[in-house]
Design an enzyme around this catalytic site. Structure first.
Site, PDB file in Angstrom:
ATOM      1  N   ARG A   1     -61.433   6.055 -63.716  1.00 29.24           N
ATOM      2  CA  ARG A   1     -61.577   4.834 -62.929  1.00 29.24           C
ATOM      3  C   ARG A   1     -60.242   4.451 -62.306  1.00 29.24           C
ATOM      4  O   ARG A   1     -59.209   4.486 -62.949  1.00 29.24           O
ATOM      5  CB  ARG A   1     -62.083   3.694 -63.827  1.00 29.24           C
TER       6      ARG A   1
ATOM      7  N   THR B   1     -52.837  -7.211 -65.467  1.00 29.94           N
ATOM      8  CA  THR B   1     -51.970  -6.383 -64.641  1.00 29.94           C
ATOM      9  C   THR B   1     -50.615  -7.093 -64.483  1.00 29.94           C
ATOM     10  O   THR B   1     -50.553  -8.296 -64.647  1.00 29.94           O
ATOM     11  CB  THR B   1     -52.657  -6.213 -63.268  1.00 29.94           C
TER      12      THR B   1
ATOM     13  N   GLY C   1     -58.381   1.309 -60.183  1.00 28.22           N
ATOM     14  CA  GLY C   1     -58.531  -0.093 -59.818  1.00 28.22           C
ATOM     15  C   GLY C   1     -57.831  -0.431 -58.527  1.00 28.22           C
ATOM     16  O   GLY C   1     -57.492   0.437 -57.721  1.00 28.22           O
TER      17      GLY C   1
ATOM     18  N   GLY D   1     -56.538  -9.251 -61.331  1.00 28.39           N
ATOM     19  CA  GLY D   1     -57.854  -9.809 -61.584  1.00 28.39           C
ATOM     20  C   GLY D   1     -58.918  -8.745 -61.555  1.00 28.39           C
ATOM     21  O   GLY D   1     -58.682  -7.601 -61.931  1.00 28.39           O
TER      22      GLY D   1
ATOM     23  N   GLY E   1     -60.554  -5.967 -60.349  1.00 31.83           N
ATOM     24  CA  GLY E   1     -60.138  -4.943 -59.389  1.00 31.83           C
ATOM     25  C   GLY E   1     -61.173  -4.616 -58.339  1.00 31.83           C
ATOM     26  O   GLY E   1     -60.856  -4.486 -57.152  1.00 31.83           O
TER      27      GLY E   1
END
Length: 326
Positions: free
Chosen positions: A224, A196, A226, A247, A249
């Site tokens: 999905r 990210t 996060g 990292g 999520g």
């Protein structure tokens, strides 16, 4: 007046075997983004404008997993998400499920500034993008050759793969045909290393802001969502600080990680780096993640509990650092 400070990240959980050339490319991009932010801050730009500017630059370069170069869903498409938050007044905007928007962070900013809402997703977010006239691209623009190859590997491994640039060798020891030691929501995954992007800034007026953007997980289920677009989980800014996380999520969501940094500063009286260290140690359970943060007094801090985190930070007193490993 306080001194300004800025930090950027390109994801936590870096593969230790990442080729040197890739490491250098990543560090060059982080340096370029830091310099872009520094230049804006030296011209008295507001923190909220700087985080948007920097994250746009990260989204436009395919090196990390956001905008162009986003991870692919199980269907081989992109579903991008982003959020932005302005500390003064705790104003925020977030978007999810974007398939055509060139710069998700700017659409999140428009949700904050030009809509009565805080969060728009999927077809509603795309309709809002059309209405706002933001720059849009065909889905192919976001898809890179690297990611198409990585999706194939993920499908063969019947797994979510977190990093679209990890070399494909060695998968037999990472959960292909064997139980992976690394778990997400209790389920084994093959490789931990998301990428990210995010930026946090405090300007010379002491105003904090944060922004985060991502393509999510390689081979993720469509739909999905996060931590990156979730205010208080992946992104948070208030009078005290600005935080952007990266990292695992699902673990970041459970720990409301970004808000937790602000909370322990407010309620436990911890300093910025102390707060970051406490949250990384105490609030991730078995999850792996990292975060960057700034405080209203011009401090900058970061922390992570995995092998590495792509990050860079700078402050008005001349401090500047770009790194990957501990």
């Amino acid at each position: 007046m306080v001194g300004w400070a800025i930090a950027v990240h390109g994801g936590a959980g870096v593969d230790p075997n990442l080729p040197t050339e890739r490491q250098e490319q990543a560090k060059l991009l982080l340096t370029r983004c830091l310099n872009l932010g520094i230049s804006a801050l030296q011209s008295s730009a507001a923190a909220i404008d700087v985080v948007e500017l920097v994250v746009r630059e990260l989204e436009t370069d395919p090196i990390f997993n956001s905008g162009r170069g986003s991870a692919l869903t199980e269907k081989g498409t992109v579903e991008m998400e982003a959020s932005i938050m302005d500390g003064p007044g705790r104003r925020c905007g977030a978007v999810s499920g974007l398939t055509t928007v060139k710069n998700p962070v700017s659409l999140a900013r428009l949700v904050m500034d030009k809509s009565p809402h805080s969060y728009l997703a999927f077809s509603g977010a795309e309709d809002f993008a059309k209405q706002m006239g933001v720059e849009r691209e065909e889905n192919d623009y976001f898809i890179t050759e690297d990611n198409v190859g990585m999706l194939k590997v993920a499908k063969e491994a019947n797994s979510i793969v977190f990093d679209y640039r990890i070399p494909t060798t060695g998968y037999e020891s990472c959960g292909v045909g064997v139980e992976s030691p690394i778990r997400m929501n209790g389920l084994p995954i093959s490789v931990y290393a998301p990428e990210t992007v995010g930026c946090v800034v405090v300007d010379s007026q002491g105003r904090c802001a944060a922004a985060t953007s991502t393509g999510g997980l390689m081979n993720k289920r469509t739909g999905r969502i996060g931590d990156s677009p979730l205010i208080g989980a992946g992104t948070y800014a208030c009078d005290a600080c600005g935080v952007s996380c990266t990292g695992e999520g699902e673990a970041i969501i459970r720990g409301t990680l970004a808000r937790e940094v602000a909370a322990v500063m407010e309620y436990k009286g911890l300093g910025l780096q102390e707060a970051v260290d406490f949250v990384i140690k105490e609030r991730l359970d078995e999850g792996q993640a990292g975060l960057i943060a700034v405080s209203k007094t011009g401090e900058v801090a970061y922390g992570f509990n995995c092998v590495g985190m792509f990050r860079g930070c700078a402050s008005e007193d001349g401090f500047m650092e770009v790194g990957i490993w501990e």
